[in-house]
Enzyme design. Structure first.
Site: not given
Ligand SMILES: [Zn+2]
Length: 411
Positions: A275, A356
């Site tokens: 996030e 990521d």
């Molecule tokens: Zn996401």
């Protein structure tokens, strides 16, 4: 037959059949061998269960989609919208109230039609696989709260659109755009927490190992977290999630209680790191910007549609009104919305990879990989989605691709 009606019927059919073909392709692709990255997430029994779960859900989706399509085509062909329009006009002749009642009736009808599918999905399918925690009382209060919000927000939006249209005619799209932008900004800064509180209980995360780890991470990467809430998602479903909200320097994080129960504290921090990646890569501001531009374009196209009175005739209505023009616009917009949705998903998947990658850069690649595997196993995720289905419908990359990239980043 009215030429606009023919165009609308063709657009809706193309949209429906494209989506149906994608769903069928996805169903047939379940026979495929899972990619090496995702093998070992389930044992054989769980794997078969996950496939049956996907099949049950897509069957429900196919049946409800077919019913919705046939109903809409029938309503258009038999001029049922003119009938709704007449009923609404008998209640109120004032154009704004007339429009509000018209959309209220349509909304109510749509809700009643989808109700049996919602009930079946929640109390039969989700129950069968052990996900459902919703009881009848929660379902009913959710419905009532949902209606309240739809009347409040939907009513406000329609009121604003009809009001500005009456004042400014064709140019209404400019002041309406300004007001809609304010609503979008308000919802993305404070609104989402207020709405979450309306449906759920949010309590501050208790002091302890997890809270410390989150704060240590947030300080390390300079992620301005102000509040961390735990939400009682377990009241409805055993499925887990997390998100953060807020513009500028005030970030609020919402963790589902189910997420904390299912993941280790390092895995929760990894989810949070992901996030933080969205924030660091400016994804939130970019998406906000895009949605503001998009609403401006839509409002402009809407005022073009409103300047074509013949559109009303397509619905068998022999006078010009804002709400019929808006309905025509929404239906004519179907192909644009399909393309925008596709484009939105492509961008969203790119952002997910970037978030990521950020997680990996800040040292949480393997914890995130474990978290994703755990959550996918818990949620009985589809390990073999059809590539075309992923391309059109997935806002997140498929699990195998995400794990593949994370593994590269660990090395
Ligand atoms: Zn996401």
């Amino acid at each position: 037959m009215n030429i606009y009606l023919i165009v609308i019927l063709v657009f809706l059919s193309l949209d429906y059949f494209t989506r149906l073909v994608l769903t069928l392709l996805n169903r047939s692709h379940m026979k495929a061998e899972p990619k090496p990255e995702v093998q070992g997430i389930y044992n054989q029994e769980q794997y078969l269960k996950s496939q049956q779960y996907q099949r049950d859900n897509s069957k429900l989706q196919i049946i409800s989609g077919a019913l919705g399509f046939v109903l809409l085509m029938g309503m258009l062909y038999f001029h049922a919208f003119a009938w709704f329009d007449d009923i609404a006009r008998e209640v109120f002749s004032h154009p704004i109230l007339h429009g509000l009642v018209f959309f209220g009736l349509l909304g109510l009808a749509a809700d009643l039609i989808s109700l049996p599918f919602d009930l079946y999905g929640t109390f039969v399918i989700e129950n069968r696989y052990g996900f459902n925690r919703t009881n009848a009382a929660t379902f009913l209060t959710d419905k009532i709260k949902g209606w309240f919000l739809a009347i409040l927000l939907g009513g406000l939006a329609i009121l604003l659109l009809i009001g500005t249209w009456q004042l400014f005619g064709f140019w209404f799209w400019l002041p309406a755009w300004g007001l809609i932008t304010l609503i979008i900004l308000a919802l993305s800064s404070y609104g989402s927490i207020i709405i979450a509180r309306f449906f759920n209980k949010l309590s501050p995360l208790e002091a302890g190992e997890l809270k410390e780890k989150i704060h240590t991470y947030a300080q390390k990467v300079n992620f301005p977290v102000r509040d961390i809430y735990v939400m009682d998602g377990s009241r409805r479903s055993s499925k887990a999630n997390a998100y953060f909200t807020g513009l500028g320097k005030v970030k609020r994080i919402v963790l589902f209680d189910t997420l904390i129960q299912k993941l280790s504290s390092d895995q929760v921090v990894a989810v949070l790191a992901h996030e933080a990646g969205h924030y660091k890569k400016e994804h939130i501001n970019k998406l906000l910007f895009v949605s503001i531009v998009q609403s401006g374009v839509m409002l402009f196209l809407l005022s073009l549609a409103l300047s074509v009175p013949e559109l009303s005739a397509a619905f068998g209505v022999n006078y010009h009104s804002f709400h019929i023009g808006l309905l025509a616009f929404v239906l004519l917009y179907t192909p644009i919305s399909f393309v925008m949705g596709l484009f939105g998903n492509i961008v969203s998947r790119k952002f997910e990879f970037e978030a990521d990658a950020y997680t990996a850069e800040t040292g949480y690649a393997s914890a995130l990989a474990d978290a994703l595997k755990n959550l996918s196993a818990e949620n009985l995720s589809n390990l073999t989605p059809h590539p075309a289905y992923v391309f059109f419908n997935y806002s997140h990359p498929d699990l195998a691709s995400r794990l593949g990239k994370l593994v590269q980043n660990v090395k």
